[in-house]
Structures are given as C-alpha cells and as structure tokens.
Design a protein around this motif. Structure first.
Motif, PDB file in Angstrom:
ATOM      1  N   TYR A 118       0.836  -1.210   0.000  1.00 18.67           N
ATOM      2  CA  TYR A 118       0.000   0.000   0.000  1.00 18.67           C
ATOM      3  C   TYR A 118       0.872   1.262   0.000  1.00 18.67           C
ATOM      4  CZ  TYR A 118      -3.582   3.369   1.446  1.00 18.67           C
ATOM      5  OH  TYR A 118      -4.416   4.455   1.509  1.00 18.67           O
ATOM      6  N   ASP A 119       1.849   1.290   0.889  1.00 21.71           N
ATOM      7  CA  ASP A 119       2.747   2.442   0.996  1.00 21.71           C
ATOM      8  C   ASP A 119       3.535   2.647  -0.293  1.00 21.71           C
ATOM      9  OD1 ASP A 119       4.195   4.549   2.131  1.00 21.71           O
ATOM     10  OD2 ASP A 119       5.752   3.204   2.898  1.00 21.71           O
ATOM     11  N   SER A 120       4.058   1.549  -0.871  1.00 25.00           N
ATOM     12  CA  SER A 120       4.878   1.634  -2.082  1.00 25.00           C
ATOM     13  C   SER A 120       4.064   2.111  -3.286  1.00 25.00           C
ATOM     14  CB  SER A 120       5.517   0.279  -2.395  1.00 25.00           C
ATOM     15  OG  SER A 120       6.355  -0.142  -1.347  1.00 25.00           O
ATOM     16  N   VAL A 121       2.875   1.528  -3.456  1.00 22.64           N
ATOM     17  CA  VAL A 121       2.009   1.924  -4.578  1.00 22.64           C
ATOM     18  C   VAL A 121       1.576   3.383  -4.428  1.00 22.64           C
ATOM     19  CG1 VAL A 121      -0.240   1.549  -5.677  1.00 22.64           C
ATOM     20  CG2 VAL A 121       1.177  -0.411  -5.044  1.00 22.64           C
ATOM     21  N   LYS A 122       1.188   3.744  -3.237  1.00 22.64           N
ATOM     22  CA  LYS A 122       0.740   5.119  -2.981  1.00 22.64           C
ATOM     23  C   LYS A 122       1.848   6.125  -3.249  1.00 22.64           C
ATOM     24  CE  LYS A 122      -1.038   8.053   0.749  1.00 22.64           C
ATOM     25  NZ  LYS A 122      -1.409   8.109   2.188  1.00 22.64           N
ATOM     26  N   GLN A 123       3.043   5.864  -2.720  1.00 24.63           N
ATOM     27  CA  GLN A 123       4.153   6.795  -2.914  1.00 24.63           C
ATOM     28  C   GLN A 123       4.602   6.857  -4.372  1.00 24.63           C
ATOM     29  OE1 GLN A 123       5.085   8.914  -0.601  1.00 24.63           O
ATOM     30  NE2 GLN A 123       3.608   7.941   0.786  1.00 24.63           N
ATOM     31  N   ALA A 124       4.562   5.712  -5.070  1.00 22.41           N
ATOM     32  CA  ALA A 124       4.949   5.686  -6.481  1.00 22.41           C
ATOM     33  C   ALA A 124       3.988   6.522  -7.321  1.00 22.41           C
ATOM     34  CB  ALA A 124       4.969   4.248  -6.990  1.00 22.41           C
ATOM     35  N   MET A 125       2.701   6.403  -7.067  1.00 24.93           N
ATOM     36  CA  MET A 125       1.703   7.184  -7.808  1.00 24.93           C
ATOM     37  C   MET A 125       1.843   8.677  -7.527  1.00 24.93           C
ATOM     38  SD  MET A 125      -0.122   5.065  -9.654  1.00 24.93           S
ATOM     39  CE  MET A 125       1.419   4.189  -9.895  1.00 24.93           C
ATOM     40  N   LEU A 126       2.107   9.009  -6.269  1.00 25.00           N
ATOM     41  CA  LEU A 126       2.253  10.420  -5.897  1.00 25.00           C
ATOM     42  C   LEU A 126       3.534  11.012  -6.485  1.00 25.00           C
ATOM     43  CD1 LEU A 126       1.171  10.315  -2.124  1.00 25.00           C
ATOM     44  CD2 LEU A 126      -0.105  11.320  -4.035  1.00 25.00           C
ATOM     45  N   LYS A 127       4.607  10.222  -6.446  1.00 19.63           N
ATOM     46  CA  LYS A 127       5.894  10.705  -6.953  1.00 19.63           C
ATOM     47  C   LYS A 127       5.837  10.993  -8.449  1.00 19.63           C
ATOM     48  CE  LYS A 127      10.823   9.503  -6.988  1.00 19.63           C
ATOM     49  NZ  LYS A 127      11.840   8.480  -6.592  1.00 19.63           N
ATOM     50  N   ARG A 128       5.120  10.128  -9.177  1.00 16.56           N
ATOM     51  CA  ARG A 128       4.993  10.309 -10.629  1.00 16.56           C
ATOM     52  C   ARG A 128       3.821  11.213 -11.007  1.00 16.56           C
ATOM     53  NH1 ARG A 128       7.190   5.588  -9.452  1.00 16.56           N
ATOM     54  NH2 ARG A 128       8.775   4.639 -10.814  1.00 16.56           N
ATOM     55  N   GLN A 129       3.129  11.706  -9.970  1.00 19.35           N
ATOM     56  CA  GLN A 129       1.986  12.609 -10.157  1.00 19.35           C
ATOM     57  C   GLN A 129       0.908  11.995 -11.054  1.00 19.35           C
ATOM     58  OE1 GLN A 129       3.686  16.345 -11.532  1.00 19.35           O
ATOM     59  NE2 GLN A 129       4.292  16.918  -9.459  1.00 19.35           N
ATOM     60  N   LEU A 130       0.744  10.675 -10.942  1.00 13.29           N
ATOM     61  CA  LEU A 130      -0.276   9.977 -11.715  1.00 13.29           C
ATOM     62  C   LEU A 130      -1.644  10.067 -11.036  1.00 13.29           C
ATOM     63  CD1 LEU A 130       1.733   6.770 -12.715  1.00 13.29           C
ATOM     64  CD2 LEU A 130       1.226   8.775 -14.140  1.00 13.29           C
ATOM     65  N   MET A 131      -1.635  10.179  -9.700  1.00 18.97           N
ATOM     66  CA  MET A 131      -2.873  10.296  -8.935  1.00 18.97           C
ATOM     67  C   MET A 131      -2.637  11.222  -7.747  1.00 18.97           C
ATOM     68  SD  MET A 131      -4.096   6.258  -8.891  1.00 18.97           S
ATOM     69  CE  MET A 131      -5.831   6.601  -8.520  1.00 18.97           C
ATOM     70  N   GLU A 132      -3.723  11.796  -7.254  1.00 16.93           N
ATOM     71  CA  GLU A 132      -3.643  12.646  -6.074  1.00 16.93           C
ATOM     72  C   GLU A 132      -3.880  11.825  -4.818  1.00 16.93           C
ATOM     73  OE1 GLU A 132      -6.433  15.789  -6.541  1.00 16.93           O
ATOM     74  OE2 GLU A 132      -5.310  16.768  -8.162  1.00 16.93           O
ATOM     75  N   ASP A 133      -3.466  12.372  -3.677  1.00 22.51           N
ATOM     76  CA  ASP A 133      -3.640  11.681  -2.399  1.00 22.51           C
ATOM     77  C   ASP A 133      -5.098  11.789  -1.958  1.00 22.51           C
ATOM     78  OD1 ASP A 133      -3.311  10.394  -0.041  1.00 22.51           O
ATOM     79  OD2 ASP A 133      -1.999  11.883   0.890  1.00 22.51           O
ATOM     80  N   ALA A 134      -5.941  10.989  -2.593  1.00 20.72           N
ATOM     81  CA  ALA A 134      -7.379  11.039  -2.339  1.00 20.72           C
ATOM     82  C   ALA A 134      -7.984   9.642  -2.492  1.00 20.72           C
ATOM     83  CB  ALA A 134      -8.045  12.023  -3.291  1.00 20.72           C
TER      84      ALA A 134
END
Length: 299
Positions: free
Chosen positions: A191-207
C-alpha cells in the motif's frame, strides 16, 4: 530573550505535534481494523472452515447457515476485535515511526529495503504481544458446526491458559510471525509503495481513488503471499497438541495429503476477504487519521 522564548516554544510544540500525529495513527489503525474485521468476518469464518473441514465455498456457507444461523458467520468476533486492536495498532500505527527510526539510525534510505525492515519489525512486535488473541479467534471459528468449544471469549483465554499454559496461548508463534511479516509486506508495504509511487509520478492525487487502487493491489499481493502460510498456521494451531511435532512436519503432512494445491485451499474467499478488509481498513484509516490529527492539532 524573545528569541529564546520563541525557540523554547518551538521545542515544546514540535514534540507535541509529533505525539499527536503518532497517537492519531495508533487510534486510527486500531479503529479502522476493527471496523474492517466486523464487516469481513463472515468470509474469514468461511475460509477457516474450508481449510479445516474442506468442501466448496457454497457448501461450507450453507452448512454454517444451517447449523449455526447468522451468528455462525460471526464466530470469534470478540477475539477478532481483540486481535486487530493488538495487531494493527502496532503493525500499521507504528509503521511510519519505525521507518523514521531506521532512516535516522541505519544506512537505509526511503526505498523497499527500508519499508521491508519497518514492516517486518512492526509485524514481529505485534505477534509477540497479541498472539493469544489469534489462538482464541482461530479455535472459536474452527469449532465443528453445531458445537461450542468454549462458552465465551474470556472462557477460552482462561481454559487455554489453565490447560496449556503460556505455550498454548502463544502456540503457533513462529508460523504467525512469518505469516504476519509476509502479510505486512503484502498489505502495509505494498500500500505504501504503490501510494508513494503514484504520488511521486503525479499519476494520482492523495485522495479516495488512489487509496482504493493501492488497497486492491495490497489485497492481491497479500493473498498470493500468505495463503500457504495461512493454511499451515490454521491446521497447526487447531490440531491436538503433539499431532505434528512442529510447523515443518505439519507443512510436509499437508503436502502429502493434498499436494501443492492444498496450500491455496480457501484462497478465493481469502482474496475477497483480504481485499475487502484492505479497502475498508485503509480507506477508513486515511479518513480517521486526518480527522483525528486535525482535531488534536487544533487544541
């Protein structure tokens, strides 16, 4: 003097803010896990029955409904809530703090090795503290349909302690440390890895959409990794003392009994249960953490 006063205030506020954030994570983790446990327990009861007695998902659910009614799907609810309060409060609530500790005290940087170290450490701590709740939960759920092995949760703790001592309450400690370490890697680390990867690449917002996607990924990885260990753990804990001798012999006996596929017995209800549990738990956790930390910081 004013500069010293400001520095003093900053030194006082910062620890308080850190404590508030940590407390918010601990409370949110335990509460969210209990909510997820209560909602997904019927699938967990079905999975346990499949692993112990065999059959199909439909036949097991019909048998539970026929012999025990609706309450049969919620066997072990109380020790299940005890388990989540003990396990998830530690393994999720302390996960970020453990990562920060390792970053300060070891050469590990923010990456998979750091996340693995934090996930395994909090999992080991959780099992060592809360293993009796796991033993009671499994034994109550695995009781044969139509029978009552213990009159209640406290009775189960008492009878196991009197008849088997601490060895009985902490039976299966080794396999459960392995299982929860793998589970924490599958759930919290994924969960942490997927979430941080998406945020880092700006593919999804923290929502919500990101939390939903990361939770489903965590559910799939966790089911794949933990099913074999879960089958061995369930059979070992629920067996008569001395039946297998040790966990390794239990695993060998299972392999001889049903081949490799026996280690994935109950994996379908397990997937739906774990994925559903992850969705409910992580989505609730994210919202509770924000609300609680916001309220605490406002005081």
């Amino acid at each position: 003097m004013s500069g010293e006063g400001q520095n003093s205030q900053q030194l006082q506020v910062r620890p308080l803010a850190v404590d508030a954030m940590l407390l918010a994570k601990l409370v949110s983790a335990g509460t969210a896990a209990c909510i997820a446990e209560a909602i997904t327990l019927p699938m967990d009861c079905t999975k346990i029955k499949l692993q112990v007695e065999g059959g199909s998902i439909a036949s097991v659910m019909r048998q539970i409904a026929k012999t025990d009614g609706v309450k049969g799907f919620f066997r072990g609810l109380t020790p299940g809530l005890h388990r989540q309060l003990g396990f998830c409060t530690i393994r999720l609530g302390l996960y970020d703090s453990t990562k920060e500790f390792y970053m300060k005290k070891t050469p590990l940087n923010d990456g998979l090795p750091l996340r693995f170290a934090a996930g395994i450490s909090t999992a080991v701590a959780a099992v060592c503290v809360a293993q009796p709740t796991e033993v009671v939960k499994i034994r109550m759920q695995a009781a044969k349909s139509g029978t009552v092995r213990y009159t209640g949760t406290l009775s189960a703790y008492y009878q196991i302690a009197v008849k088997e001592g601490s060895k009985g309450l902490w039976s299966g400690l080794g396999p459960n440390i392995i299982r929860l370490s793998i589970c924490n890697i599958g759930e919290v680390v994924t969960y942490d890895s997927v979430k941080q990867a998406m945020l880092k690449r700006q593919l999804m917002e923290d929502a919500f959409p990101l939390h939903f996607f990361a939770a489903v990924c965590a559910g799939f990885v966790t089911t794949t990794l933990t099913s074999p260990v879960d089958v061995v753990k369930t059979r070992y804990i629920n067996s008569i003392p001395g039946t297998y001798g040790n966990v390794g012999r239990c695993a060998v006996a299972l392999a001889r009994e049903g081949g490799p596929t026996i280690f994935y017995k109950g994996c379908v209800p397990s997937f739906f249960r774990i994925t559903g549990w992850n969705l409910i738990m992580f989505l609730t956790y994210e919202q509770l953490r924000r609300v609680i930390s916001s309220r605490m910081n406002s005081y």
